[in-house]
Motif scaffolding. Structure first.
Motif, PDB file in Angstrom:
ATOM      1  N   GLY A  48      -9.352  16.388  11.944  1.00  0.00           N
ATOM      2  CA  GLY A  48      -9.202  15.977  10.524  1.00  0.00           C
ATOM      3  C   GLY A  48     -10.327  15.965   9.624  1.00  0.00           C
ATOM      4  N   LEU A  81      -3.869  -2.292   5.649  1.00  0.00           N
ATOM      5  CA  LEU A  81      -3.565  -1.336   6.701  1.00  0.00           C
ATOM      6  C   LEU A  81      -4.024  -1.780   8.028  1.00  0.00           C
ATOM      7  CD1 LEU A  81      -3.980   2.541   6.462  1.00  0.00           C
ATOM      8  CD2 LEU A  81      -5.413   1.326   8.419  1.00  0.00           C
ATOM      9  N   VAL A 113       2.200  12.175   0.822  1.00  0.00           N
ATOM     10  CA  VAL A 113       1.388  12.626   2.308  1.00  0.00           C
ATOM     11  C   VAL A 113       2.214  13.019   3.422  1.00  0.00           C
ATOM     12  CG1 VAL A 113      -0.178  11.450   3.570  1.00  0.00           C
ATOM     13  CG2 VAL A 113      -0.678  10.980   1.462  1.00  0.00           C
ATOM     14  N   LEU A 115     -13.049   0.438  14.114  1.00  0.00           N
ATOM     15  CA  LEU A 115     -12.502   0.744  12.849  1.00  0.00           C
ATOM     16  C   LEU A 115     -13.225   0.055  11.659  1.00  0.00           C
ATOM     17  CD1 LEU A 115      -9.013   0.915  13.186  1.00  0.00           C
ATOM     18  CD2 LEU A 115     -10.278   2.907  13.442  1.00  0.00           C
ATOM     19  N   PHE A 152      -7.992   7.817  16.999  1.00  0.00           N
ATOM     20  CA  PHE A 152      -8.101   6.561  17.525  1.00  0.00           C
ATOM     21  C   PHE A 152      -8.369   6.957  19.142  1.00  0.00           C
ATOM     22  CE2 PHE A 152      -4.825   4.083  14.490  1.00  0.00           C
ATOM     23  CZ  PHE A 152      -5.741   4.076  13.720  1.00  0.00           C
ATOM     24  N   LYS A 165      -3.553  13.316  12.945  1.00  0.00           N
ATOM     25  CA  LYS A 165      -5.075  12.844  12.772  1.00  0.00           C
ATOM     26  C   LYS A 165      -5.219  11.473  13.191  1.00  0.00           C
ATOM     27  CE  LYS A 165      -5.269  17.093  11.342  1.00  0.00           C
ATOM     28  NZ  LYS A 165      -5.399  17.880  12.631  1.00  0.00           N
ATOM     29  N   LEU A 166      -4.433  10.562  12.958  1.00  0.00           N
ATOM     30  CA  LEU A 166      -4.748   9.219  13.269  1.00  0.00           C
ATOM     31  C   LEU A 166      -4.791   8.941  14.740  1.00  0.00           C
ATOM     32  CD1 LEU A 166      -2.757   7.091  10.769  1.00  0.00           C
ATOM     33  CD2 LEU A 166      -5.192   6.867  11.031  1.00  0.00           C
ATOM     34  N   ILE A 224       0.952  -1.431  -0.084  1.00  0.00           N
ATOM     35  CA  ILE A 224      -0.145  -0.149   0.105  1.00  0.00           C
ATOM     36  C   ILE A 224       0.893   1.122  -0.067  1.00  0.00           C
ATOM     37  CG2 ILE A 224      -2.169  -0.952   0.864  1.00  0.00           C
ATOM     38  CD1 ILE A 224      -1.250   0.066   3.803  1.00  0.00           C
ATOM     39  N   ARG A 248       1.242  15.092   9.571  1.00  0.00           N
ATOM     40  CA  ARG A 248      -0.304  15.144   9.853  1.00  0.00           C
ATOM     41  C   ARG A 248      -0.863  14.021   9.957  1.00  0.00           C
ATOM     42  NH1 ARG A 248      -4.611  18.768   8.207  1.00  0.00           N
ATOM     43  NH2 ARG A 248      -6.471  17.659   7.787  1.00  0.00           N
ATOM     44  N   ALA A 298      -6.364  -3.507   0.057  1.00  0.00           N
ATOM     45  CA  ALA A 298      -5.598  -2.312   0.754  1.00  0.00           C
ATOM     46  C   ALA A 298      -6.258  -1.869   1.998  1.00  0.00           C
ATOM     47  CB  ALA A 298      -5.656  -1.245  -0.265  1.00  0.00           C
ATOM     48  N   MET A 328     -15.763   1.482   9.000  1.00  0.00           N
ATOM     49  CA  MET A 328     -15.228   2.679   8.117  1.00  0.00           C
ATOM     50  C   MET A 328     -14.949   1.982   6.714  1.00  0.00           C
ATOM     51  SD  MET A 328     -12.887   4.648  10.899  1.00  0.00           S
ATOM     52  CE  MET A 328     -13.469   5.390  12.382  1.00  0.00           C
ATOM     53  N   TYR A 343     -11.258  14.914  17.326  1.00  0.00           N
ATOM     54  CA  TYR A 343     -10.782  14.721  16.172  1.00  0.00           C
ATOM     55  C   TYR A 343     -10.933  15.983  15.226  1.00  0.00           C
ATOM     56  CZ  TYR A 343     -10.292  12.749  11.468  1.00  0.00           C
ATOM     57  OH  TYR A 343      -9.803  12.448  10.041  1.00  0.00           O
ATOM     58  N   PHE A 403       0.809   6.438  -0.449  1.00  0.00           N
ATOM     59  CA  PHE A 403       0.952   7.509   0.509  1.00  0.00           C
ATOM     60  C   PHE A 403       2.054   8.507   0.248  1.00  0.00           C
ATOM     61  CE2 PHE A 403      -1.171   4.269   3.040  1.00  0.00           C
ATOM     62  CZ  PHE A 403      -1.783   5.108   3.796  1.00  0.00           C
ATOM     63  N   LEU A 419      -8.939   7.809  -4.223  1.00  0.00           N
ATOM     64  CA  LEU A 419      -7.708   7.062  -4.043  1.00  0.00           C
ATOM     65  C   LEU A 419      -8.020   5.637  -4.371  1.00  0.00           C
ATOM     66  CD1 LEU A 419      -6.615   8.197  -0.272  1.00  0.00           C
ATOM     67  CD2 LEU A 419      -5.725   8.627  -2.643  1.00  0.00           C
ATOM     68  N   MET A 439     -13.794  10.657   6.921  1.00  0.00           N
ATOM     69  CA  MET A 439     -13.164   9.402   6.208  1.00  0.00           C
ATOM     70  C   MET A 439     -13.672   9.465   4.788  1.00  0.00           C
ATOM     71  SD  MET A 439     -11.245   7.939   8.259  1.00  0.00           S
ATOM     72  CE  MET A 439     -10.747   9.498   8.536  1.00  0.00           C
TER      73      MET A 439
HETATM   74  C1  HEM Z   1      -9.791   2.233   9.194  1.00  0.00           C
HETATM   75  C2  HEM Z   1      -8.980   2.436   8.258  1.00  0.00           C
HETATM   76  C3  HEM Z   1      -8.230   3.739   8.011  1.00  0.00           C
HETATM   77  C4  HEM Z   1      -8.514   4.928   8.850  1.00  0.00           C
HETATM   78  C5  HEM Z   1      -9.072   5.041  10.136  1.00  0.00           C
HETATM   79  C6  HEM Z   1      -7.819   6.133   8.181  1.00  0.00           C
HETATM   80  C7  HEM Z   1      -7.648   7.430   8.687  1.00  0.00           C
HETATM   81  C8  HEM Z   1      -7.146   8.245   7.997  1.00  0.00           C
HETATM   82  C9  HEM Z   1      -7.131   9.676   8.689  1.00  0.00           C
HETATM   83  C10 HEM Z   1      -7.620  10.218  10.025  1.00  0.00           C
HETATM   84  C11 HEM Z   1      -6.606  10.397   7.782  1.00  0.00           C
HETATM   85  C12 HEM Z   1      -6.022  11.938   7.762  1.00  0.00           C
HETATM   86  C13 HEM Z   1      -7.260  12.887   7.396  1.00  0.00           C
HETATM   87  C14 HEM Z   1      -6.736  14.356   7.229  1.00  0.00           C
HETATM   88  O1  HEM Z   1      -5.612  14.572   6.773  1.00  0.00           O
HETATM   89  O2  HEM Z   1      -7.680  15.005   7.662  1.00  0.00           O
HETATM   90  C15 HEM Z   1      -6.373   9.490   6.554  1.00  0.00           C
HETATM   91  C16 HEM Z   1      -5.589  10.129   5.337  1.00  0.00           C
HETATM   92  C17 HEM Z   1      -5.362   9.323   4.367  1.00  0.00           C
HETATM   93  N1  HEM Z   1      -5.596   7.741   4.254  1.00  0.00           N
HETATM   94 FE1  HEM Z   1      -6.606   6.781   5.642  1.00  0.00          FE
HETATM   95  N2  HEM Z   1      -7.367   5.553   7.071  1.00  0.00           N
HETATM   96  C18 HEM Z   1      -7.844   4.460   6.985  1.00  0.00           C
HETATM   97  C19 HEM Z   1      -7.538   3.318   5.849  1.00  0.00           C
HETATM   98  C20 HEM Z   1      -6.757   3.915   4.643  1.00  0.00           C
HETATM   99  C21 HEM Z   1      -6.435   3.064   3.640  1.00  0.00           C
HETATM  100  C22 HEM Z   1      -6.746   1.498   3.632  1.00  0.00           C
HETATM  101  C23 HEM Z   1      -5.494   3.473   2.869  1.00  0.00           C
HETATM  102  C24 HEM Z   1      -4.821   3.125   1.612  1.00  0.00           C
HETATM  103  C25 HEM Z   1      -4.348   1.818   1.403  1.00  0.00           C
HETATM  104  C26 HEM Z   1      -5.507   5.116   3.206  1.00  0.00           C
HETATM  105  C27 HEM Z   1      -4.748   6.056   2.675  1.00  0.00           C
HETATM  106  C28 HEM Z   1      -4.928   7.179   3.118  1.00  0.00           C
HETATM  107  C29 HEM Z   1      -4.222   8.363   2.319  1.00  0.00           C
HETATM  108  C30 HEM Z   1      -3.170   8.473   1.261  1.00  0.00           C
HETATM  109  C31 HEM Z   1      -4.247   9.527   3.325  1.00  0.00           C
HETATM  110  C32 HEM Z   1      -4.035  11.205   2.674  1.00  0.00           C
HETATM  111  C33 HEM Z   1      -4.790  11.629   1.914  1.00  0.00           C
HETATM  112  C34 HEM Z   1      -4.615  13.146   1.706  1.00  0.00           C
HETATM  113  O3  HEM Z   1      -3.812  13.869   2.552  1.00  0.00           O
HETATM  114  O4  HEM Z   1      -4.958  13.710   0.562  1.00  0.00           O
HETATM  115  N3  HEM Z   1      -6.310   5.154   4.514  1.00  0.00           N
HETATM  116  N4  HEM Z   1      -6.674   8.462   6.909  1.00  0.00           N
END
Ligand code: HEM
Length: 147
Positions: free
Chosen positions: A91, A111, A66, A136, A79, A74-75, A59, A70, A107, A139, A89, A63, A101, A94
């Protein structure tokens, strides 16, 4: 007699209100937040999770470009809220964060595995890990755009 009875009833009601306000049952349940090690533990877990996803060949391409900083912040917040901790939170939703993406189930599962690895490394007991994962899991509907 009547006045005395009323005063007694009032005192009893007040005492009951105090007991229910200050009893552990009235406070939010933060047992999962504690099991994750509160702020220091959860900070380490999210740092490890982000390190894992950035190096996971399945995966990591998602990223590229990214901000690690940040994403960690946000994570952590997300959490922390899910675990009943004292956080907010700040951010994006979701849906907004992941739209375009083209994330699929494989994928998403990758994660989740990276998160399990991070929690194992930080000695989070298995049943507590499952509690976070259960929060989670739903989501995936907002995150995945294809099967
Ligand atoms: C339970 C699963 C997941 C949670 C809780 C989660 C949570 C988050 C959070 C909190 C952010 C930040 C939001 C912000 O910047 O305001 C984020 C961004 C992002 N997530 Fe996830 N995510 C999950 C699954 C995934 C998966 C499976 C992928 C890809 C394999 C992914 C890829 C990304 C990417 C690339 C960003 C950055 C997007 C950007 O800045 O434009 N996420 N995610």
């Amino acid at each position: 007699m009547d006045a005395l009875f009323r005063r007694l009833t009032m005192s009893l009601l007040l005492a009951a209100a105090c007991v229910s306000l200050f009893s552990p049952a009235a406070r939010a349940d933060d047992s999962l937040y504690q099991a994750l090690g509160e702020k220091p533990g959860l900070t380490q877990i999210t740092d490890d999770l982000v390190a894992n996803v950035f190096s996971d060949p399945r995966i990591k391409d998602y990223f590229v470009g990214v901000s690690k900083k940040r994403l960690k912040e946000k994570l952590f917040e997300q959490f922390c809220v899910l675990a009943g901790g004292p956080c907010v939170y700040t951010g994006r939703s979701m849906k907004r964060s992941h739209e375009g993406l083209n994330i699929d189930r494989a994928a998403f599962n990758a994660l989740v595995e990276d998160l399990q690895k991070a929690m194992d490394k930080n000695n989070v007991p298995f049943h507590q890990q499952n509690k976070l994962l259960a929060k989670l899991a739903p989501m995936h509907r907002e995150i995945e755009e294809r099967e």
